[in-house]
Design a protein around this motif. Structure first.
Motif, PDB file in Angstrom:
ATOM      1  N   GLY A 204       0.841  -1.183   0.000  1.00  0.00           N
ATOM      2  CA  GLY A 204       0.000   0.000   0.000  1.00  0.00           C
ATOM      3  C   GLY A 204       0.876   1.231   0.000  1.00  0.00           C
ATOM      4  N   VAL A 205       0.245   2.386   0.039  1.00  0.00           N
ATOM      5  CA  VAL A 205       0.959   3.666  -0.025  1.00  0.00           C
ATOM      6  C   VAL A 205       0.848   4.359   1.323  1.00  0.00           C
ATOM      7  N   ILE A 206       1.983   4.754   1.880  1.00  0.00           N
ATOM      8  CA  ILE A 206       1.999   5.566   3.095  1.00  0.00           C
ATOM      9  C   ILE A 206       1.829   7.025   2.681  1.00  0.00           C
ATOM     10  N   SER A 207       0.776   7.683   3.207  1.00  0.00           N
ATOM     11  CA  SER A 207       0.531   9.082   2.835  1.00  0.00           C
ATOM     12  C   SER A 207       0.859  10.053   3.957  1.00  0.00           C
ATOM     13  N   ALA A 208       0.891   9.588   5.208  1.00  0.00           N
ATOM     14  CA  ALA A 208       1.233  10.459   6.335  1.00  0.00           C
ATOM     15  C   ALA A 208       1.638   9.595   7.520  1.00  0.00           C
ATOM     16  N   ALA A 209       2.260  10.224   8.504  1.00  0.00           N
ATOM     17  CA  ALA A 209       2.734   9.476   9.677  1.00  0.00           C
ATOM     18  C   ALA A 209       2.803  10.386  10.892  1.00  0.00           C
ATOM     19  N   VAL A 210       2.676   9.767  12.060  1.00  0.00           N
ATOM     20  CA  VAL A 210       2.952  10.445  13.325  1.00  0.00           C
ATOM     21  C   VAL A 210       4.322   9.982  13.799  1.00  0.00           C
ATOM     22  N   LEU A 211       5.216  10.920  14.012  1.00  0.00           N
ATOM     23  CA  LEU A 211       6.595  10.619  14.376  1.00  0.00           C
ATOM     24  C   LEU A 211       6.858  10.966  15.840  1.00  0.00           C
ATOM     25  N   LYS A 212       7.733  10.203  16.459  1.00  0.00           N
ATOM     26  CA  LYS A 212       8.163  10.498  17.831  1.00  0.00           C
ATOM     27  C   LYS A 212       9.182  11.636  17.821  1.00  0.00           C
ATOM     28  N   LEU A 213       9.035  12.534  18.753  1.00  0.00           N
ATOM     29  CA  LEU A 213      10.034  13.561  18.987  1.00  0.00           C
ATOM     30  C   LEU A 213      10.659  13.352  20.366  1.00  0.00           C
ATOM     31  N   PHE A 214      11.822  13.946  20.554  1.00  0.00           N
ATOM     32  CA  PHE A 214      12.571  13.774  21.798  1.00  0.00           C
ATOM     33  C   PHE A 214      13.051  15.136  22.290  1.00  0.00           C
ATOM     34  N   PRO A 215      13.351  15.242  23.576  1.00  0.00           N
ATOM     35  CA  PRO A 215      13.942  16.493  24.060  1.00  0.00           C
ATOM     36  C   PRO A 215      15.278  16.757  23.369  1.00  0.00           C
ATOM     37  N   GLN A 216      15.547  18.010  23.097  1.00  0.00           N
ATOM     38  CA  GLN A 216      16.855  18.370  22.550  1.00  0.00           C
ATOM     39  C   GLN A 216      17.923  18.131  23.619  1.00  0.00           C
ATOM     40  N   PRO A 217      19.001  17.440  23.283  1.00  0.00           N
ATOM     41  CA  PRO A 217      20.081  17.284  24.272  1.00  0.00           C
ATOM     42  C   PRO A 217      20.692  18.637  24.608  1.00  0.00           C
ATOM     43  N   LYS A 218      21.121  18.776  25.842  1.00  0.00           N
ATOM     44  CA  LYS A 218      21.750  20.043  26.248  1.00  0.00           C
ATOM     45  C   LYS A 218      23.152  20.182  25.669  1.00  0.00           C
ATOM     46  N   ALA A 219      23.739  19.044  25.299  1.00  0.00           N
ATOM     47  CA  ALA A 219      25.091  19.106  24.740  1.00  0.00           C
ATOM     48  C   ALA A 219      25.320  17.905  23.831  1.00  0.00           C
ATOM     49  N   GLN A 220      26.062  18.126  22.770  1.00  0.00           N
ATOM     50  CA  GLN A 220      26.526  17.049  21.890  1.00  0.00           C
ATOM     51  C   GLN A 220      28.021  17.236  21.671  1.00  0.00           C
ATOM     52  N   VAL A 221      28.779  16.193  21.921  1.00  0.00           N
ATOM     53  CA  VAL A 221      30.220  16.264  21.711  1.00  0.00           C
ATOM     54  C   VAL A 221      30.638  15.108  20.799  1.00  0.00           C
ATOM     55  N   THR A 222      31.590  15.408  19.945  1.00  0.00           N
ATOM     56  CA  THR A 222      32.014  14.472  18.908  1.00  0.00           C
ATOM     57  C   THR A 222      33.514  14.264  18.990  1.00  0.00           C
ATOM     58  N   ALA A 223      33.940  13.048  18.692  1.00  0.00           N
ATOM     59  CA  ALA A 223      35.372  12.758  18.695  1.00  0.00           C
ATOM     60  C   ALA A 223      35.709  11.787  17.575  1.00  0.00           C
ATOM     61  N   LEU A 224      36.909  11.898  17.069  1.00  0.00           N
ATOM     62  CA  LEU A 224      37.454  10.956  16.100  1.00  0.00           C
ATOM     63  C   LEU A 224      38.619  10.248  16.780  1.00  0.00           C
ATOM     64  N   VAL A 225      38.558   8.928  16.803  1.00  0.00           N
ATOM     65  CA  VAL A 225      39.551   8.137  17.530  1.00  0.00           C
ATOM     66  C   VAL A 225      40.234   7.175  16.558  1.00  0.00           C
ATOM     67  N   ALA A 226      41.555   7.141  16.581  1.00  0.00           N
ATOM     68  CA  ALA A 226      42.322   6.249  15.712  1.00  0.00           C
ATOM     69  C   ALA A 226      42.549   4.916  16.411  1.00  0.00           C
ATOM     70  N   VAL A 227      42.265   3.830  15.697  1.00  0.00           N
ATOM     71  CA  VAL A 227      42.475   2.480  16.237  1.00  0.00           C
ATOM     72  C   VAL A 227      43.181   1.633  15.186  1.00  0.00           C
ATOM     73  N   ALA A 228      43.775   0.554  15.633  1.00  0.00           N
ATOM     74  CA  ALA A 228      44.570  -0.285  14.727  1.00  0.00           C
ATOM     75  C   ALA A 228      43.738  -1.352  14.035  1.00  0.00           C
ATOM     76  N   THR A 229      42.688  -1.830  14.695  1.00  0.00           N
ATOM     77  CA  THR A 229      41.935  -2.968  14.171  1.00  0.00           C
ATOM     78  C   THR A 229      40.444  -2.817  14.469  1.00  0.00           C
ATOM     79  N   PRO A 230      39.592  -3.539  13.724  1.00  0.00           N
ATOM     80  CA  PRO A 230      38.167  -3.575  14.084  1.00  0.00           C
ATOM     81  C   PRO A 230      37.934  -4.154  15.473  1.00  0.00           C
ATOM     82  N   GLU A 231      38.795  -5.095  15.899  1.00  0.00           N
ATOM     83  CA  GLU A 231      38.662  -5.641  17.252  1.00  0.00           C
ATOM     84  C   GLU A 231      38.835  -4.549  18.303  1.00  0.00           C
TER      85      GLU A 231
END
Length: 468
Positions: A204-231
């Motif tokens: 069938g065709v989806i024409s509309a939806a009700v989506l969940k919303l969440f509180p905005q986080p007070k902070a978001q921090v991001t990091a890039l980490v170097a590793v040697a292996t997938p393990e």
């Protein structure tokens, strides 16, 4: 079919029934430019009622239809075949945000709403819609629901299925059914919502939806980490989950070859490290306390990893701009790979614990049979979803690579199956993997799917040739 087209024009307006090759061209080609179908027409209704009227006409005249949103899919699920007998049902005009309930934490949207616009509307209301994809500037929520899209926030928030509380659907017969109440508890029979999410428009065709919303986080921090292996990356994941729990919202694995492609084709983007490392992990923490608390968690995780030798180096973003720059390295991988040349994509999943061994074994098998092929491996390690792509090299040029695609797919998919995984994690099956899945899904399960399809779409008019 002239009578059918005239009826469509009467239902929604002649200007929204496109029949000329020039007008239809962009709706018929897949995103990667490798396949172009044909259509009787492209029909662009402007409301759920108009959409239902078109579907009813398709049922009356026995005309197949292919629902289409932003047409950003990668498995030929949103384009018609070459017969020219189907219409493309474009839902792009169904693009209204109908309501935002800041107390119930829900948003009611039409299927043609661009994902990024939904994110922005939620943010303007002081809330968060967490679905995030590389194609979010052009993909639509209807397509996201039809394919049960994943993205970078699944670790914390789940797939699109988990973010939907209700649907408005149009059956194969053209009946409009609305359940847009936004309830979190409703045990009154079969949950039809879950049947249509992920069905790729075949029921069938989806024409509309009700989506969940969440509180905005007070902070978001991001990091890039170097590793040697997938393990090592997997061990880092475990430690980050232990320390951060639900605050850990993203955990992405990037191979060095992916990074080299991005730096080659997007010179403004570059690694923050002077040294090259085999793998990088991009992780993000969303915190409900403060930036200081979030940074403390991240520093605790990374400090321990460095002390234990799990990580070789790390860069923590100290601003929104720096965070965006780190994410840009991840988000430009697919475009960089496309600029590099023809490639073979695999969207796979498996138990997270199996990923390192899968990569080691399958890399070796591919090199054994196709020496010199380049592996472009990246993805959502935190939820077990890898984009395990194969690119050409000097020893294996693009045309030769594509000629070998069936054999490469067999090696990869057989290996995925051996490790208890799935050959489609978040892209769906479409037409591209329709036959492949027959090799890996139990016959009884396929038969049950076919029974559901027959019950809801006995004339096989809804996106025929896809999934089954």
């Amino acid at each position: 079919m002239q009578e059918f087209l005239q009826a469509c024009a009467a239902a929604i307006g002649a200007q929204y029934v496109l029949t000329s090759p020039a007008d239809m061209a962009s709706y018929l080609a897949d995103r990667r430019g490798r396949f172009t179908g044909a259509a009787l027409a492209v029909v662009r209704p402007g409301s759920a009622e108009e959409t239902a009227a078109i579907v009813a006409l398709c049922h009356q005249f026995r005309v197949p239809l292919v629902p289409q949103g932003g047409n950003t899919g990668l498995v030929l699920g949103s384009v018609p075949d070459t017969s020219g007998t189907a219409i493309v049902l474009s839902l792009m005009r169904l693009n209204r945000i109908r309501a935002i309930d800041t107390i119930n934490h829900t948003m009611t949207v039409e299927a043609g709403c661009i994902l990024q616009h939904i994110q922005q509307a939620a943010a303007e209301a002081g809330l968060l819609f967490p679905l995030a994809l590389a194609a979010q500037g052009s993909c639509t929520i209807g397509g996201n629901l039809a394919t049960n899209a994943g993205g970078t926030g699944v670790l914390r928030y789940g797939n699109t299925r988990e973010l939907c509380l209700g649907l408005e659907i149009i059956t194969a017969q053209g009946t409009l059914i609305s359940n847009l109440r936004g309830l979190r508890k409703d045990n009154t029979g079969y949950d039809l919502r879950h049947l249509f999410i992920g069905a790729e428009g075949t029921l069938g065709v989806i024409s509309a939806a009700v989506l969940k919303l969440f509180p905005q986080p007070k902070a978001q921090v991001t990091a890039l980490v170097a590793v040697a292996t997938p393990e090592a990356a997997l061990q880092l994941l475990g430690q980050a989950q232990q320390a951060c729990d639900a605050s850990l919202t993203a955990f992405e694995l990037i191979s060095d070859y992916c990074l080299q492609l991005v730096e080659r084709h997007f010179p403004a983007l570059h690694s923050p490290f002077q040294t090259r490392y085999p793998y990088l992990v991009l992780l993000e923490i969303s915190d409900n306390e403060s930036t200081e608390h979030a940074n403390g968690l991240l520093e605790q995780v990374i400090g321990a990893a460095l002390d234990q030798g799990l990580a070789a180096d790390a860069a923590i973003a100290s601003s929104i701009a720096q965070s965006a720059a780190l994410w840009a390295l991840r988000e430009h991988i697919s475009d960089a790979q496309a600029r590099e040349g023809k490639n073979i994509k695999h969207d796979i999943s498996m138990p997270i614990s199996s990923i390192p061994e899968f990569m080691r074994d399958t890399d070796a098998l591919l090199q054994q049979h196709f020496p010199g092929c380049a592996m472009v491996t990246f993805g959502h390690l935190g939820d077990g979803n890898l984009h395990y792509n194969v690119s050409p090299s000097a020893d294996l040029p693009g045309d030769a690579l594509l000629d070998s695609q069936p054999q490469i797919n067999r090696i990869v998919y057989d290996s995925v199956d051996r490790f208890g995984g799935s050959i489609s994690a978040e892209h769906g099956l479409g037409a591209l993997k329709r036959e492949e899945i027959r090799r890996y899904k139990p016959a009884a399960e396929l038969q049950l799917m076919a029974t559901i399809k027959q019950a809801l779409d006995p004339l096989n008019l809804m996106n025929p040739g896809k999934v089954l």
